[in-house]
Design a protein around this motif. Structure first.
Motif, PDB file in Angstrom:
ATOM      1  N   LEU A 296       0.834  -1.200   0.000  1.00 27.05           N
ATOM      2  CA  LEU A 296       0.000   0.000   0.000  1.00 27.05           C
ATOM      3  C   LEU A 296       0.877   1.261   0.000  1.00 27.05           C
ATOM      4  CD1 LEU A 296      -2.914   1.210   0.261  1.00 27.05           C
ATOM      5  CD2 LEU A 296      -2.518   1.254   2.732  1.00 27.05           C
ATOM      6  N   THR A 297       0.623   2.146  -0.963  1.00 29.77           N
ATOM      7  CA  THR A 297       1.373   3.408  -1.022  1.00 29.77           C
ATOM      8  C   THR A 297       0.471   4.625  -0.870  1.00 29.77           C
ATOM      9  OG1 THR A 297       1.157   3.446  -3.438  1.00 29.77           O
ATOM     10  CG2 THR A 297       3.147   2.413  -2.517  1.00 29.77           C
ATOM     11  N   GLY A 298      -0.792   4.478  -1.209  1.00 29.56           N
ATOM     12  CA  GLY A 298      -1.669   5.630  -1.130  1.00 29.56           C
ATOM     13  C   GLY A 298      -3.122   5.262  -1.344  1.00 29.56           C
ATOM     14  N   ALA A 299      -3.950   6.275  -1.423  1.00 35.00           N
ATOM     15  CA  ALA A 299      -5.381   6.103  -1.660  1.00 35.00           C
ATOM     16  C   ALA A 299      -5.903   7.303  -2.435  1.00 35.00           C
ATOM     17  CB  ALA A 299      -6.124   5.963  -0.337  1.00 35.00           C
ATOM     18  N   GLU A 300      -6.897   7.055  -3.272  1.00 32.17           N
ATOM     19  CA  GLU A 300      -7.573   8.143  -3.967  1.00 32.17           C
ATOM     20  C   GLU A 300      -8.936   8.353  -3.327  1.00 32.17           C
ATOM     21  OE1 GLU A 300      -9.144   9.586  -8.396  1.00 32.17           O
ATOM     22  OE2 GLU A 300      -8.198   7.623  -8.166  1.00 32.17           O
ATOM     23  N   ALA A 301      -9.213   9.578  -2.891  1.00 29.45           N
ATOM     24  CA  ALA A 301     -10.501   9.912  -2.285  1.00 29.45           C
ATOM     25  C   ALA A 301     -11.518  10.150  -3.395  1.00 29.45           C
ATOM     26  CB  ALA A 301     -10.370  11.157  -1.417  1.00 29.45           C
TER      27      ALA A 301
ATOM     28  N   ARG B 140      -1.008   7.691  11.110  1.00 27.44           N
ATOM     29  CA  ARG B 140      -0.720   7.410  12.531  1.00 27.44           C
ATOM     30  C   ARG B 140      -1.052   5.964  12.904  1.00 27.44           C
ATOM     31  NH1 ARG B 140      -3.537  12.398  13.093  1.00 27.44           N
ATOM     32  NH2 ARG B 140      -5.378  11.259  13.855  1.00 27.44           N
ATOM     33  N   GLU B 141      -1.940   5.345  12.123  1.00 28.06           N
ATOM     34  CA  GLU B 141      -2.469   4.035  12.521  1.00 28.06           C
ATOM     35  C   GLU B 141      -1.893   2.874  11.711  1.00 28.06           C
ATOM     36  OE1 GLU B 141      -6.666   4.556  12.226  1.00 28.06           O
ATOM     37  OE2 GLU B 141      -6.809   5.692  14.093  1.00 28.06           O
ATOM     38  N   GLY B 142      -0.756   3.053  11.074  1.00 31.94           N
ATOM     39  CA  GLY B 142      -0.131   1.912  10.420  1.00 31.94           C
ATOM     40  C   GLY B 142       0.319   2.113   9.006  1.00 31.94           C
ATOM     41  N   ALA B 143       0.037   3.236   8.380  1.00 33.57           N
ATOM     42  CA  ALA B 143       0.474   3.506   7.001  1.00 33.57           C
ATOM     43  C   ALA B 143       1.213   4.835   6.980  1.00 33.57           C
ATOM     44  CB  ALA B 143      -0.719   3.530   6.056  1.00 33.57           C
ATOM     45  N   PRO B 144       2.432   4.885   7.568  1.00 30.53           N
ATOM     46  CA  PRO B 144       3.130   6.164   7.778  1.00 30.53           C
ATOM     47  C   PRO B 144       3.502   6.890   6.506  1.00 30.53           C
ATOM     48  CG  PRO B 144       4.583   4.313   8.248  1.00 30.53           C
ATOM     49  CD  PRO B 144       3.210   3.717   8.057  1.00 30.53           C
TER      50      PRO B 144
ATOM     51  N   PRO C 234     -13.943   2.820   6.976  1.00 31.66           N
ATOM     52  CA  PRO C 234     -13.760   1.665   7.871  1.00 31.66           C
ATOM     53  C   PRO C 234     -13.355   0.396   7.121  1.00 31.66           C
ATOM     54  CG  PRO C 234     -15.739   2.886   8.468  1.00 31.66           C
ATOM     55  CD  PRO C 234     -15.271   3.438   7.161  1.00 31.66           C
ATOM     56  N   ASP C 235     -13.949   0.160   5.958  1.00 29.79           N
ATOM     57  CA  ASP C 235     -13.610  -1.031   5.173  1.00 29.79           C
ATOM     58  C   ASP C 235     -12.174  -0.950   4.665  1.00 29.79           C
ATOM     59  OD1 ASP C 235     -16.207  -1.763   5.617  1.00 29.79           O
ATOM     60  OD2 ASP C 235     -16.908  -1.366   3.572  1.00 29.79           O
ATOM     61  N   PHE C 236     -11.755   0.241   4.245  1.00 22.25           N
ATOM     62  CA  PHE C 236     -10.374   0.424   3.781  1.00 22.25           C
ATOM     63  C   PHE C 236      -9.396   0.101   4.907  1.00 22.25           C
ATOM     64  CE2 PHE C 236      -6.508   2.661   2.785  1.00 22.25           C
ATOM     65  CZ  PHE C 236      -6.422   2.672   1.399  1.00 22.25           C
ATOM     66  N   ALA C 237      -9.663   0.661   6.096  1.00 23.23           N
ATOM     67  CA  ALA C 237      -8.765   0.432   7.233  1.00 23.23           C
ATOM     68  C   ALA C 237      -8.723  -1.039   7.598  1.00 23.23           C
ATOM     69  CB  ALA C 237      -9.231   1.271   8.425  1.00 23.23           C
ATOM     70  N   SER C 238      -9.870  -1.706   7.572  1.00 26.76           N
ATOM     71  CA  SER C 238      -9.917  -3.136   7.906  1.00 26.76           C
ATOM     72  C   SER C 238      -9.160  -3.966   6.875  1.00 26.76           C
ATOM     73  CB  SER C 238     -11.376  -3.590   7.987  1.00 26.76           C
ATOM     74  OG  SER C 238     -11.467  -4.961   8.253  1.00 26.76           O
ATOM     75  N   THR C 239      -9.312  -3.635   5.605  1.00 28.55           N
ATOM     76  CA  THR C 239      -8.658  -4.405   4.533  1.00 28.55           C
ATOM     77  C   THR C 239      -7.139  -4.331   4.637  1.00 28.55           C
ATOM     78  OG1 THR C 239     -10.527  -3.992   3.036  1.00 28.55           O
ATOM     79  CG2 THR C 239      -8.415  -4.595   2.025  1.00 28.55           C
ATOM     80  N   PHE C 240      -6.631  -3.179   5.058  1.00 25.89           N
ATOM     81  CA  PHE C 240      -5.178  -3.013   5.079  1.00 25.89           C
ATOM     82  C   PHE C 240      -4.597  -3.024   6.487  1.00 25.89           C
ATOM     83  CE2 PHE C 240      -6.509  -1.471   0.965  1.00 25.89           C
ATOM     84  CZ  PHE C 240      -5.583  -2.079   0.120  1.00 25.89           C
ATOM     85  N   GLY C 241      -5.395  -3.534   7.442  1.00 24.48           N
ATOM     86  CA  GLY C 241      -4.874  -3.776   8.793  1.00 24.48           C
ATOM     87  C   GLY C 241      -4.490  -2.527   9.550  1.00 24.48           C
ATOM     88  N   LEU C 242      -5.218  -1.448   9.310  1.00 24.15           N
ATOM     89  CA  LEU C 242      -4.929  -0.218  10.046  1.00 24.15           C
ATOM     90  C   LEU C 242      -5.719  -0.233  11.354  1.00 24.15           C
ATOM     91  CD1 LEU C 242      -5.220   2.298   7.085  1.00 24.15           C
ATOM     92  CD2 LEU C 242      -3.175   1.174   7.962  1.00 24.15           C
ATOM     93  N   THR C 243      -5.149   0.257  12.439  1.00 28.05           N
ATOM     94  CA  THR C 243      -5.838   0.288  13.727  1.00 28.05           C
ATOM     95  C   THR C 243      -6.954   1.304  13.692  1.00 28.05           C
ATOM     96  OG1 THR C 243      -4.287   1.913  14.578  1.00 28.05           O
ATOM     97  CG2 THR C 243      -3.777  -0.410  14.982  1.00 28.05           C
ATOM     98  N   GLY C 244      -7.944   1.137  14.583  1.00 28.85           N
ATOM     99  CA  GLY C 244      -9.096   2.037  14.596  1.00 28.85           C
ATOM    100  C   GLY C 244      -9.902   1.919  13.327  1.00 28.85           C
ATOM    101  N   ALA C 245     -10.066   0.675  12.877  1.00 24.49           N
ATOM    102  CA  ALA C 245     -10.700   0.444  11.587  1.00 24.49           C
ATOM    103  C   ALA C 245     -12.139   0.922  11.520  1.00 24.49           C
ATOM    104  CB  ALA C 245     -10.635  -1.049  11.253  1.00 24.49           C
ATOM    105  N   ARG C 246     -12.804   1.038  12.681  1.00 23.32           N
ATOM    106  CA  ARG C 246     -14.209   1.432  12.658  1.00 23.32           C
ATOM    107  C   ARG C 246     -14.412   2.951  12.639  1.00 23.32           C
ATOM    108  NH1 ARG C 246     -17.658  -2.627  13.396  1.00 23.32           N
ATOM    109  NH2 ARG C 246     -16.863  -4.614  14.132  1.00 23.32           N
ATOM    110  N   GLY C 247     -13.347   3.683  12.798  1.00 25.70           N
ATOM    111  CA  GLY C 247     -13.485   5.141  12.870  1.00 25.70           C
ATOM    112  C   GLY C 247     -13.797   5.763  11.527  1.00 25.70           C
ATOM    113  N   THR C 248     -14.537   6.860  11.539  1.00 21.88           N
ATOM    114  CA  THR C 248     -14.858   7.606  10.332  1.00 21.88           C
ATOM    115  C   THR C 248     -14.553   9.077  10.574  1.00 21.88           C
ATOM    116  OG1 THR C 248     -16.628   6.074   9.745  1.00 21.88           O
ATOM    117  CG2 THR C 248     -16.674   8.242   8.694  1.00 21.88           C
ATOM    118  N   ILE C 249     -13.936   9.702   9.590  1.00 23.96           N
ATOM    119  CA  ILE C 249     -13.578  11.113   9.705  1.00 23.96           C
ATOM    120  C   ILE C 249     -14.708  11.974   9.171  1.00 23.96           C
ATOM    121  CG2 ILE C 249     -12.018  12.903   8.827  1.00 23.96           C
ATOM    122  CD1 ILE C 249     -10.755  11.188  10.944  1.00 23.96           C
ATOM    123  N   ALA C 250     -15.052  13.044   9.869  1.00 27.45           N
ATOM    124  CA  ALA C 250     -16.015  14.032   9.388  1.00 27.45           C
ATOM    125  C   ALA C 250     -15.354  15.395   9.447  1.00 27.45           C
ATOM    126  CB  ALA C 250     -17.280  14.018  10.233  1.00 27.45           C
ATOM    127  N   ALA C 251     -15.561  16.211   8.423  1.00 27.18           N
ATOM    128  CA  ALA C 251     -14.981  17.561   8.407  1.00 27.18           C
ATOM    129  C   ALA C 251     -16.064  18.553   8.058  1.00 27.18           C
ATOM    130  CB  ALA C 251     -13.849  17.635   7.383  1.00 27.18           C
TER     131      ALA C 251
END
Length: 724
Positions: free
Chosen positions: A494-499, A546-550, A707-724
């Motif tokens: 994993l190197t990145g993600a497209e929003a 911070r949660e596994g993909a520095p 949450p699904d992205f975080a779970s798929t790639f083993g990132l901690t706090g997989a259930r969290g969702t960001i709101a801005a």
């Protein structure tokens, strides 16, 4: 009340006007004023001691009001026109009954009507229910010119009325009048000739007295006037007495000029006598012609304007004659103004007008609607074939280079066509439907025309409904971000993600981008939603780092309006600072369309952001027309190979060659490469063989919620969702 109120009222009484008394004399002037200034109401007001009367009016039901609340009362003591852009904000008028009730006057402009004695009698005034932001100096000058025309008409009435009192009284006034005054007896021989007549015609009183009235008549018309006076004197019915007419006259040197002549008659010892008030109306004619042209013609191209076009379409629809309306819009004209200046743009528009006229018949109408938009009305020609042939000629004529500052300049043209009666039976329908066809032509690329069909209107209704739904979606927080992984081509790390923006509609469920993105990008909501996407994606990237993909880099697609706004750099820096995300962790994705639609300011902004460390990715690379040349100009850090090439690589040597060329080009420019749309292992292997750095596609993951992205790639706090 003014200090000289009694004298002012005495001067006013000389005109002998009453409510609705001068409509025939000045009605045309009021009509021109209403069209010229685009107002609801135009009035000629005379201010009496206790009331204001309207001898002529347009757009108002009453003809008399009390003087107290009248706006015109304030104009009496005002030097020059009185203009009140918003009566509701003016301390003199904000609580006026005409502002808060009744006709609700929110805009007022009045030019004084000043008598030859110097007393202000009233005004020519403009009223409207909507306030204005400005009333220019040229508009003030035009209002003053129209007021002068009104007073010219009414001055003839004053002198005629004075002449009816008695011969002596007539001659007393005539001696000091600025207008030519002459009297004739029942035989048509001149008995009085004032100083102004001497100046006007070049004959002294001694030369004129005792001679026939034909003295002032052009040679080609002599005999008619004197004979007419004799006929009246012998009991015939007067045709001109009590009226003002415009006639040609002749000076002593033989030159002709236009005059306004007002004729009165009285009896003295059973003999008819005639008095004539004569005014040189050369200047008035010029003013009338100028104001008429301002109201009906475009001053730059001298083509008819929208008012004339609508009137001619109305004439055709009333006569039930077939016709076609073509709306013509120039593509790329803004660049001419930007690069060569508005003077050059004006010259080009005149050239466009000439070319359009050359494409149609003499009985057709070419009008300028404003800016770089024109219209053509094909009279008695509602046939689709004929209309499209004219449209073809127009497109062809506009493709030929224009000369601007001795340089050839190419612009494009789009044409929308609506036919009468098949596409509409009213002016508004035809104009609106031609506009819809124009938008369809522009959407398909420049240098083309489109004919209206009912599907276009249905699409507009659907688009407007969608715009309402999108506005509600913004207010109700119905948008959310999905994320698609980007991985290293060789080992899948994993190197990145497209929003990617998604819309979770409360009734229709999750909407794909194709269902709403085009409408959203073309709406006023794009900047607001684009800012939300940027902030939310930055916060999410900071969390996952911070949660596994520095080393994760977040890709964010920009709307075109974000590049045009001028504050993109500020918005990006604020989003990074708020999320505590390094600039190198953000990659902004731009398309060729965004690049081509923006100016140097957008280029400077992207260069600033690149210097900050933000990545700039060129999306859908290889599908446009100018991508190669743009690489030299724009601060790109990565090329994204379009999925259309990737999907066919296994079966198409040509697509493999394109991918290879893009990869080699990227290396030559020092850019990284990522390929989109990778769905099979075979595609991945070919991309690795060609030296592609990173890949993105269903083979490694579909776009998914955070949450699904975080779970798929083993990132901690997989259930969290960001709101801005």
């Amino acid at each position: 009340m003014l200090a000289d109120e009694d004298q002012r009222l005495a001067s006013l009484a000389e005109y002998g006007v009453a409510p609705d008394d001068c409509q025939e004399e000045v009605g045309l002037i009021l009509d021109v004023a209403q069209r010229l200034f685009d107002v609801n109401t135009v009035l000629v007001s005379f201010v009496e001691r206790d009331r204001v009367i309207f001898p002529a009016r347009l757009g108002l039901d009453v003809c008399v009001i009390d003087r107290g609340p009248a706006f015109c009362s304030h104009t009496l003591g005002h030097v020059g026109p009185l203009v009140v852009l918003d009566t509701g904000l003016d301390p003199r008028f904000h609580d006026n009954p005409f502002v808060i009730d009744g006709p609700r006057v929110r805009f007022y402009a009045g030019a004084p009507l000043v008598s030859p004695s110097g007393h202000t009698l009233g005004t020519l005034c403009l009223l409207d229910a909507s306030p204005r932001n400005a009333f220019s100096h040229s508009e003030r000058d035009n209002l003053v010119a129209l007021a002068a025309l009104v007073l010219d008409k009414l001055e003839s009435r004053r002198l005629m009325r004075a002449g009816q009192v008695s011969q002596n009284r007539f001659e007393q006034i005539a001696a000091t009048s600025p207008d030519g005054i002459l009297c004739a007896d029942h035989d048509g021989l001149i008995t009085f000739w004032n100083t102004a007549a001497e100046r006007l015609f070049g004959f002294s009183a001694a030369e004129a007295l005792g001679r026939s009235i034909d003295l002032i008549i052009p040679d080609r018309m002599k005999g008619g006037h004197g004979g007419g006076l004799s006929r009246v004197a012998q009991g015939g019915a007067p045709r001109l007495v009590g009226r003002s007419v415009e006639l040609p006259a002749q000076r002593k040197d033989g030159t002709e000029f236009p005059i306004e002549l007002s004729l009165s008659m009285w009896w003295d010892q059973e003999r008819a006598n005639f008095g004539s008030i004569v005014r040189d109306i050369t200047e008035r004619r010029r003013d009338e012609d100028r104001l008429h042209r301002l109201a009906h013609f475009d001053p730059l191209t001298e083509l008819p304007n929208r008012v004339v076009l609508r009137r001619r379409i109305e004439d055709i629809t009333k006569g039930a004659l077939p016709a076609a309306v073509l709306i013509v819009d120039l593509d790329g004209f803004k660049h001419v103004n930007d690069y060569f200046g508005h003077s050059a743009g004006d010259l080009l528009l005149r050239d466009v007008a000439s070319r359009l006229l050359a494409c149609v018949r003499p009985r057709d109408t070419v009008a300028r609607l404003g800016g770089d938009e024109f219209a053509v009305l094909l009279a008695e020609s509602g046939d689709e074939r004929e209309a499209t042939e004219v449209a073809d000629r127009i497109v062809s004529a506009m493709t030929k280079p224009f000369q601007v500052d001795e340089q050839p300049v190419n612009i494009g043209t789009s044409v929308g066509i609506a036919l009468y009666p098949s596409h509409g039976e009213t002016v508004d329908d035809l104009m609106s439907h031609a506009d819809l066809a124009l938008y369809d032509a522009k959407a398909g690329g420049r240098d083309r025309h489109c004919l209206f069909d009912v599907g276009l209107k249905a699409a507009v209704v659907l688009r407007r409904t969608l715009e309402v739904d999108l506005r509600h979606a913004v207010e109700a927080d119905e948008f959310e971000l999905f994320y698609q992984p980007q991985v290293r081509a060789g080992d899948g790390a994993l190197t990145g993600a497209e929003a990617l923006l998604r819309w979770r509609h409360p009734e229709r469920g999750l909407q794909p981008p194709s269902a709403f993105l085009p409408a959203l990008e073309g709406s006023s909501l794009a900047a607001r939603v684009g800012g939300w996407v940027l902030r939310t994606a930055c916060l999410q990237a900071a969390r996952w780092r911070r949660e596994g993909a520095p080393n994760l880099v977040m890709g964010v697609n920009l709307f075109g309006v974000q590049c045009r706004g001028g504050d993109l750099a500020t918005a990006v820096r604020l989003a990074l600072r708020t999320a505590e995300l390094p600039a190198s962790a953000l990659e902004l994705e731009i398309t060729e369309n965004i690049v081509l639609q923006n100016d140097g300011a957008a280029l400077r902004t992207l260069r600033e952001l690149k210097q900050d460390g933000v990545g700039i990715a060129f999306d859908d690379y290889g599908t446009g027309f100018a991508s190669l040349s743009l690489l030299k100009t724009y601060p790109v850090t990565r090329l994204k190979i379009d999925q259309s090439f990737v999907r066919r690589m296994a079966d198409s040597p040509q697509d493999v060659a394109i991918v290879r060329a893009v990869t080699m080009l990227g290396r030559a420019f020092g850019l990284s490469i990522i390929a989109e749309g990778v769905e099979t292992q075979a595609q991945r292997d070919l991309l690795v063989a060609e030296g592609c750095d990173e890949i993105q596609g269903y083979l490694f993951g579909r776009p998914m919620p955070a949450p699904d992205f975080a779970s798929t790639f083993g990132l901690t706090g997989a259930r969290g969702t960001i709101a801005a």
